[in-house]
Design a protein around this motif. Structure first.
Motif, mmCIF file in Angstrom:
data_model
loop_
_atom_site.group_PDB
_atom_site.id
_atom_site.type_symbol
_atom_site.label_atom_id
_atom_site.label_comp_id
_atom_site.label_asym_id
_atom_site.label_seq_id
_atom_site.Cartn_x
_atom_site.Cartn_y
_atom_site.Cartn_z
ATOM 1 N N PRO B 10 0.833 -1.202 0.000
ATOM 2 C CA PRO B 10 0.000 0.000 0.000
ATOM 3 C C PRO B 10 0.869 1.255 0.000
ATOM 4 O O PRO B 10 1.945 1.255 0.608
ATOM 5 C CB PRO B 10 -0.779 -0.127 1.318
ATOM 6 C CG PRO B 10 0.093 -0.953 2.204
ATOM 7 C CD PRO B 10 0.865 -1.880 1.310
ATOM 8 N N VAL B 11 0.420 2.283 -0.707
ATOM 9 C CA VAL B 11 1.120 3.580 -0.633
ATOM 10 C C VAL B 11 0.095 4.640 -0.279
ATOM 11 O O VAL B 11 -1.029 4.635 -0.779
ATOM 12 C CB VAL B 11 1.831 3.951 -1.962
ATOM 13 C CG1 VAL B 11 3.080 3.102 -2.153
ATOM 14 C CG2 VAL B 11 0.906 3.830 -3.151
ATOM 15 N N ASP B 12 0.525 5.573 0.592
ATOM 16 C CA ASP B 12 -0.391 6.596 1.082
ATOM 17 C C ASP B 12 -0.421 7.774 0.096
ATOM 18 O O ASP B 12 -0.011 8.879 0.409
ATOM 19 C CB ASP B 12 0.071 7.056 2.468
ATOM 20 C CG ASP B 12 -0.957 8.002 3.103
ATOM 21 O OD1 ASP B 12 -2.120 8.016 2.631
ATOM 22 O OD2 ASP B 12 -0.591 8.728 4.028
ATOM 23 N N LEU B 13 -0.863 7.464 -1.113
ATOM 24 C CA LEU B 13 -0.857 8.457 -2.192
ATOM 25 C C LEU B 13 -2.124 8.271 -3.018
ATOM 26 O O LEU B 13 -2.768 7.225 -2.941
ATOM 27 C CB LEU B 13 0.348 8.225 -3.123
ATOM 28 C CG LEU B 13 1.763 8.383 -2.551
ATOM 29 C CD1 LEU B 13 2.778 7.852 -3.543
ATOM 30 C CD2 LEU B 13 2.049 9.843 -2.225
ATOM 31 N N SER B 14 -2.425 9.297 -3.836
ATOM 32 C CA SER B 14 -3.503 9.113 -4.819
ATOM 33 C C SER B 14 -2.931 8.295 -5.982
ATOM 34 O O SER B 14 -1.714 8.217 -6.136
ATOM 35 C CB SER B 14 -3.961 10.481 -5.322
ATOM 36 O OG SER B 14 -2.932 11.063 -6.085
ATOM 37 N N ALA B 18 0.940 8.299 -7.151
ATOM 38 C CA ALA B 18 1.705 7.052 -7.137
ATOM 39 C C ALA B 18 2.366 6.815 -8.499
ATOM 40 O O ALA B 18 3.539 6.446 -8.572
ATOM 41 C CB ALA B 18 0.790 5.880 -6.777
ATOM 42 N N ARG B 29 8.927 8.769 -2.634
ATOM 43 C CA ARG B 29 7.673 8.319 -2.008
ATOM 44 C C ARG B 29 7.410 6.856 -2.386
ATOM 45 O O ARG B 29 6.772 6.126 -1.658
ATOM 46 C CB ARG B 29 6.499 9.201 -2.435
ATOM 47 C CG ARG B 29 6.580 10.602 -1.820
ATOM 48 C CD ARG B 29 5.458 11.478 -2.297
ATOM 49 N NE ARG B 29 5.507 11.682 -3.753
ATOM 50 C CZ ARG B 29 4.587 12.336 -4.442
ATOM 51 N NH1 ARG B 29 3.526 12.845 -3.815
ATOM 52 N NH2 ARG B 29 4.702 12.494 -5.724
ATOM 53 N N CYS B 257 2.021 -1.603 -6.314
ATOM 54 C CA CYS B 257 1.697 -0.796 -5.145
ATOM 55 C C CYS B 257 0.273 -0.331 -5.351
ATOM 56 O O CYS B 257 -0.163 -0.099 -6.485
ATOM 57 C CB CYS B 257 2.674 0.354 -4.974
ATOM 58 S SG CYS B 257 2.768 1.501 -6.342
ATOM 59 N N PRO B 259 -2.557 2.499 -4.295
ATOM 60 C CA PRO B 259 -2.798 3.775 -3.621
ATOM 61 C C PRO B 259 -4.002 3.651 -2.694
ATOM 62 O O PRO B 259 -5.036 3.100 -3.088
ATOM 63 C CB PRO B 259 -3.074 4.746 -4.756
ATOM 64 C CG PRO B 259 -3.225 3.931 -5.981
ATOM 65 C CD PRO B 259 -2.878 2.521 -5.709
ATOM 66 N N VAL B 260 -3.849 4.169 -1.475
ATOM 67 C CA VAL B 260 -4.972 4.077 -0.542
ATOM 68 C C VAL B 260 -5.730 5.393 -0.461
ATOM 69 O O VAL B 260 -6.752 5.487 0.206
ATOM 70 C CB VAL B 260 -4.516 3.627 0.864
ATOM 71 C CG1 VAL B 260 -3.990 2.185 0.795
ATOM 72 C CG2 VAL B 260 -3.466 4.556 1.431
ATOM 73 N N ARG B 261 -5.220 6.444 -1.092
ATOM 74 C CA ARG B 261 -5.999 7.678 -1.176
ATOM 75 C C ARG B 261 -6.676 7.718 -2.537
ATOM 76 O O ARG B 261 -6.209 7.106 -3.488
ATOM 77 C CB ARG B 261 -5.087 8.899 -1.066
ATOM 78 C CG ARG B 261 -4.575 9.109 0.326
ATOM 79 C CD ARG B 261 -4.122 10.540 0.452
ATOM 80 N NE ARG B 261 -2.999 10.631 1.352
ATOM 81 C CZ ARG B 261 -2.228 11.703 1.446
ATOM 82 N NH1 ARG B 261 -2.446 12.751 0.663
ATOM 83 N NH2 ARG B 261 -1.250 11.724 2.295
ATOM 84 N N SER B 262 -7.742 8.501 -2.636
ATOM 85 C CA SER B 262 -8.400 8.565 -3.938
ATOM 86 C C SER B 262 -7.918 9.802 -4.697
ATOM 87 O O SER B 262 -7.327 10.685 -4.143
ATOM 88 C CB SER B 262 -9.908 8.597 -3.771
ATOM 89 O OG SER B 262 -10.254 9.622 -2.895
#
Lengths: 111, 262
Positions: B10-14, B18, B29, B257, B259-262
Motif C-alpha cells: 500500500p502507498v499513502d498516495l492518490s 503514485a 515516495r 503498489c 494507492p490508498v488515497r483517492s
C-alpha cells in the motif's frame, strides 16, 4: 480571402482542428492549407495559428482573379497558346513572331 | 530456488501521485528502479486512457522486441533532429498602393510646375519663386522614387528569404511524416508479436468477456500487463476482475503498489 499554409505536423493538426470547429469561416481546405474568409472571424483563426506556430505558418491575402484583372493581350496570348501551340512548344518560342506579349516583359508588368 | 511471490504494497498516495512517484527516480515516495518501456502505457491499472496498439507495442518493447524497421526509424529520427530550418520573417513587406499613388501625384505636380514655369518665361514674368518650388518638388519625387526602389528590393529579398525558410520547413514536415509513418508501422509490427500471448492471458482471466473482440479495455489492460515485463512496481488503482490486490499481483506476476488515497 486568407490563405493559410502550415509547415509542421503540429501546425497542420491545429489548422485541421480549427477548421473543423469553425467551418463557417472556412472557404476551402486543402491538406495542410486552407482558404479562410476575409472577415474578422477568418482573421482571428489565421492569427491564432500564427500565434501558436509563429515560424510554421504562412499567411497570405488572396482575392479571386477576374477577367478584368488580366490584361487583354495576356489573356489573348494564353488562349492562343493553349489552343494552337504544338504539345512541346514552350510559350517563349510560341510568342516569337506573333503578336503576343514576350515572357521577359510579363515579369515586370504589375496587375 | 523458488521465486518470491510478487509484493503488493500500500502507498499513502492518490493513484496519480503514485504513478508520478514510480516514474520519477528522484521521487522517494515510492522507492524503485527506473521504469522500463511498459510503464508509460501500462504502469497504471486499470488504464485511464487505453490505446490497444500502443499498449501491445509497449508490452513487446518491455520483452526486448525490436520492430523490423528500427534502423530506418532511428535514421529518420536522427535526420529530423539534425534539421534546424531558418525562420521566415513575420512582417512581409510589400509595395503598398499608397507608395504608387504618392509617386504618381508627385510626378503630376512636377509636370504642372514645369508647365507654369514655361508659361511665365514665355510671358517674360518673374520665375524665381516657381523655380524654387520646382526644385523642391523634383527633389521630393526623386526621394520617393528612391524609397520605392529600396522597398521593392527589400520586398524581393524578404520573399526570397521566406521561400528558403518555408522550403526547409516543408522538407522537415516530409521527414516528420516519414517518422510518424515508421512509428505507426513499428507499433503495428510490435503489437502483432504479443497478440497471441495477450489472447492466451485473456482466456485465463476470471471474467466473462475473454476475447479481444468482446473484452473491455480494462480487461485487456490486465491481460497485456501480464504479458509485459515491468522493472518497477505497477500502480494498481483497483484489482479489476480479481477479489483483491494480492490476487491481482499474483496473476500479473509483478510487484504492485496500491494507492490508498483517492
Amino acid at each position: 480571402m486568407l490563405l493559410v499554409v502550415t509547415y509542421s505536423r503540429a501546425a497542420r493538426t491545429t489548422l485541421r482542428n480549427l477548421c473543423r470547429g469553425h467551418e463557417e469561416a472556412v472557404v476551402r481546405r486543402f491538406g495542410r492549407a486552407a482558404l479562410l474568409e476575409a472577415t474578422g472571424r477568418g482573421a482571428l483563426l489565421a492569427w491564432r495559428l500564427r500565434e501558436r506556430h509563429p515560424a510554421d505558418v504562412q499567411l497570405e491575402r488572396t482575392r479571386p482573379l477576374q477577367v478584368g484583372d488580366v490584361p487583354a493581350d495576356v489573356r489573348a496570348g494564353a488562349e492562343a497558346y493553349e489552343r494552337e501551340a504544338e504539345e512541346y512548344t514552350p510559350y517563349e518560342k510560341f510568342a516569337v513572331g506573333r503578336d503576343h506579349p514576350a515572357p521577359e516583359t510579363l515579369a515586370d508588368r504589375e496587375l | 530456488m523458488s521465486r518470491l511471490p510478487p509484493l503488493a504494497v500500500p502507498v499513502d498516495l492518490s493513484p496519480a501521485a503514485a504513478v508520478a512517484a514510480v516514474r520519477d527516480p528522484a521521487d522517494d515516495r515510492v522507492c524503485c528502479t527506473s521504469p522500463g518501456p511498459a510503464h508509460d502505457d501500462l504502469g497504471r491499472l486499470p488504464p485511464r486512457e487505453f490505446d490497444r496498439r500502443r499498449a501491445f507495442a509497449a508490452a513487446a518493447r518491455s520483452l526486448g522486441e525490436r520492430p523490423p524497421n528500427a534502423d530506418a526509424l532511428a535514421d529518420a529520427r536522427t535526420a529530423l533532429a539534425s534539421l534546424d530550418p531558418p525562420a521566415p520573417g513575420t512582417d512581409g513587406r510589400s509595395v503598398t498602393s499608397e507608395d504608387t499613388r504618392s509617386i504618381a501625384e508627385l510626378r503630376e505636380h512636377v509636370a504642372r510646375l514645369q508647365g507654369r514655369l514655361r508659361e511665365r518665361r514665355d510671358r517674360g514674368l518673374d520665375t524665381e519663386g516657381i523655380e524654387a518650388e520646382l526644385r523642391a518638388a523634383t527633389r521630393a519625387l526623386s526621394e520617393a522614387e528612391t524609397r520605392r526602389i529600396a522597398s521593392d528590393e527589400a520586398a524581393v529579398r524578404d520573399r526570397e528569404r521566406n521561400r528558403t525558410a518555408f522550403d526547409a520547413r516543408e522538407r522537415r514536415l516530409e521527414l516528420e511524416d516519414r517518422v510518424g509513418n515508421l512509428e505507426r508501422a513499428a507499433r503495428a509490427a510490435l503489437a502483432d508479436r504479443v497478440r497471441p500471448a495477450v489472447e492466451t492471458a485473456l482466456e485465463r482471466l476470471p471474467c466473462a468477456d475473454r476475447t479481444l473482440e468482446d473484452a473491455a479495455d480494462v480487461t485487456i489492460g490486465f491481460a497485456v500487463a501480464r504479458v509485459a515485463r515491468f522493472d518497477a512496481p505497477l500502480v494498481l488503482a483497483s484489482p479489476g476482475p480479481f477479489p483483491n490486490v494480492a490476487a491481482a499481483a499474483r496473476w500479473l506476476r509483478t510487484d504492485v503498489c496500491y494507492p490508498v488515497r483517492s
